[in-house]
Motif scaffolding. Sequence first.
Motif, PDB file in Angstrom:
ATOM      1  N   CYS A  21       0.861  -1.181   0.000  1.00  6.37           N
ATOM      2  CA  CYS A  21       0.000   0.000   0.000  1.00  6.37           C
ATOM      3  C   CYS A  21       0.899   1.233   0.000  1.00  6.37           C
ATOM      4  N   SER A  22       0.836   1.995  -1.094  1.00  3.87           N
ATOM      5  CA  SER A  22       1.666   3.203  -1.206  1.00  3.87           C
ATOM      6  C   SER A  22       0.958   4.397  -0.552  1.00  3.87           C
ATOM      7  N   ARG A  23       1.727   5.406  -0.261  1.00  2.00           N
ATOM      8  CA  ARG A  23       1.175   6.635   0.314  1.00  2.00           C
ATOM      9  C   ARG A  23       0.116   7.236  -0.619  1.00  2.00           C
ATOM     10  N   GLY A  24       0.374   7.249  -1.920  1.00  5.26           N
ATOM     11  CA  GLY A  24      -0.574   7.817  -2.877  1.00  5.26           C
ATOM     12  C   GLY A  24      -1.885   7.056  -2.914  1.00  5.26           C
ATOM     13  N   ASN A  25      -1.808   5.724  -2.902  1.00  9.10           N
ATOM     14  CA  ASN A  25      -3.038   4.937  -2.914  1.00  9.10           C
ATOM     15  C   ASN A  25      -3.799   5.077  -1.602  1.00  9.10           C
ATOM     16  N   TRP A  26      -3.064   5.187  -0.486  1.00 14.81           N
ATOM     17  CA  TRP A  26      -3.761   5.366   0.784  1.00 14.81           C
ATOM     18  C   TRP A  26      -4.438   6.735   0.836  1.00 14.81           C
ATOM     19  N   GLU A  27      -3.817   7.741   0.240  1.00 15.29           N
ATOM     20  CA  GLU A  27      -4.468   9.059   0.169  1.00 15.29           C
ATOM     21  C   GLU A  27      -5.791   8.955  -0.577  1.00 15.29           C
TER      22      GLU A  27
END
Length: 120
Positions: A21-27
């Motif tokens: 889970c990347s920071r961008g996808n979590w955003e």
Amino acid sequence: MKGKNESIFRCKDPNGISINCSRGNWEHATEHKEMIGQQGVAKAVLETPDFINRDLTNKKRSNYYKLLVLPNIGSTYVRVTVQRSAIILRKTGYVITSHACNNEKKGEIRLWTKNQNPSK
């Protein structure tokens, strides 16, 4: 500043798929307000889902579901959508989004339930 591709968590699902889970996808996931601060919940859904279904619109995506209690919502299913690797033999995927829902999407195909053995 941390990049959008930075991993905020990694885990394995019951079938041995490594999920990032990347920071961008979590955003993107936190556009669903109930998921703000709930990375641990999403990780738990992936590691110990009640069931996994194939997404209706994208065959390379799976929807992981788990019945949980969320703050300000109560008892609800949490759905985490994962995109699988384009390389079939690679057992990897990444989180697309996560949110609360009343039940699974009608018409999804069941791939796995918690009472069955992991696939090889």
